[in-house]
Design a protein around this motif. Structure first.
Motif, PDB file in Angstrom:
ATOM      1  N   ASN A 106      -6.953   2.525   3.416  1.00 20.50           N
ATOM      2  CA  ASN A 106      -7.026   1.346   4.262  1.00 20.50           C
ATOM      3  C   ASN A 106      -8.433   0.778   4.188  1.00 20.50           C
ATOM      4  O   ASN A 106      -9.396   1.418   4.637  1.00 20.50           O
ATOM      5  CB  ASN A 106      -6.678   1.715   5.706  1.00 20.50           C
ATOM      6  CG  ASN A 106      -6.538   0.496   6.604  1.00 20.50           C
ATOM      7  OD1 ASN A 106      -6.844  -0.618   6.200  1.00 20.50           O
ATOM      8  ND2 ASN A 106      -6.079   0.722   7.826  1.00 20.50           N
ATOM      9  N   ASP A 159      -2.140   3.897  -0.325  1.00 26.28           N
ATOM     10  CA  ASP A 159      -3.483   3.499  -0.731  1.00 26.28           C
ATOM     11  C   ASP A 159      -4.426   3.579   0.470  1.00 26.28           C
ATOM     12  O   ASP A 159      -3.987   3.483   1.618  1.00 26.28           O
ATOM     13  CB  ASP A 159      -3.477   2.063  -1.269  1.00 26.28           C
ATOM     14  CG  ASP A 159      -2.672   1.928  -2.547  1.00 26.28           C
ATOM     15  OD1 ASP A 159      -2.488   2.949  -3.242  1.00 26.28           O
ATOM     16  OD2 ASP A 159      -2.211   0.802  -2.831  1.00 26.28           O
ATOM     17  N   TRP A 210       0.810  -1.218   0.000  1.00 27.41           N
ATOM     18  CA  TRP A 210       0.000   0.000   0.000  1.00 27.41           C
ATOM     19  C   TRP A 210       0.849   1.277   0.000  1.00 27.41           C
ATOM     20  O   TRP A 210       0.302   2.385   0.055  1.00 27.41           O
ATOM     21  CB  TRP A 210      -0.974   0.002   1.184  1.00 27.41           C
ATOM     22  CG  TRP A 210      -0.383  -0.381   2.512  1.00 27.41           C
ATOM     23  CD1 TRP A 210      -0.253  -1.638   3.023  1.00 27.41           C
ATOM     24  CD2 TRP A 210       0.150   0.505   3.505  1.00 27.41           C
ATOM     25  NE1 TRP A 210       0.326  -1.599   4.271  1.00 27.41           N
ATOM     26  CE2 TRP A 210       0.581  -0.292   4.606  1.00 27.41           C
ATOM     27  CE3 TRP A 210       0.286   1.897   3.594  1.00 27.41           C
ATOM     28  CZ2 TRP A 210       1.150   0.243   5.749  1.00 27.41           C
ATOM     29  CZ3 TRP A 210       0.858   2.435   4.742  1.00 27.41           C
ATOM     30  CH2 TRP A 210       1.282   1.614   5.797  1.00 27.41           C
TER      31      TRP A 210
END
Length: 206
Positions: A192, A190, A174
């Motif tokens: 969550n 990114d 992420w």
């Protein structure tokens, strides 16, 4: 009684012959020549101002030398017109130019018909590398997006090794698009997908 003594002598003589043969084989083995090969030092530090250095080699056999990266642009071999093939204990020289940048390293390979070794020339730099985060942790938004961490460095990102280790139970992946600009490490995160779970990662620059 005489028969027993006679039998004892017949058994003893072959045994002594076997011992004599073993001793002869051991003597032959001790005559095997020991192979000697290797540079006196495996690592040499050269000053940033440059200059010439000498590398002694211990050898009882022929060997060759070469730069691992002959196009490095700052280190050359100086064999005083003797070429790159040597025999026995000897030495060769190298020439390093002035280094007005960061520290750098080059390797010199030495090899025989069945053995090889390497000498590393590490040259100091006029500029000392700096790399230090002002804080060891940052919090990023669960919605994702850009995040920054203050970083003191005089290095470019392409000169650094980057490592991202995800230390929580999530699948990772992420964090992306690392960059260095205006004293900050900049990265993208990114969103969550699990708002109840805290996720963690460790970024290492070296």
């Amino acid at each position: 009684m005489k028969q027993i003594k006679s039998l004892y002598r017949r058994l003893l003589l072959p045994l002594l012959g076997g011992l004599a043969l073993t001793a002869c084989e051991k003597d032959n083995g001790e005559e095997t020549r020991i192979s000697e090969f290797g540079p006196y030092k495996k690592e040499i530090i050269a000053p940033w101002k440059g200059g010439t250095g000498s590398i002694p080699v211990l050898a009882n056999q022929p060997y060759d030398i070469e730069l691992i990266n002959p196009d490095n642009g700052w280190l050359t071999l100086d064999t005083e017109g003797r070429g790159t093939h040597f025999t026995g204990d000897d030495y060769f020289k190298f020439q390093a130019t002035t280094n007005d940048g960061f520290p750098r390293m080059e390797g010199i390979r030495l090899w025989t018909h069945n053995r090889a070794d390497t000498v590393y020339i590490k040259q100091e730099g006029f500029i000392t590398p700096k790399l230090d985060f002002s804080t060891r942790s940052i919090m990023v938004l669960g919605d994702g997006g850009q995040a920054t961490a203050q970083l003191s460095t005089n290095l470019e990102l392409e000169d650094l090794r980057q490592s991202i280790v995800y230390t929580s139970a999530d699948e990772g992946g992420w964090i992306s698009d690392l960059d260095i600009s205006n004293g900050f490490l900049i990265l993208q995160t990114d969103p969550n997908a699990d708002p109840e779970a805290l996720r963690n990662a460790r970024i290492t620059l070296s």
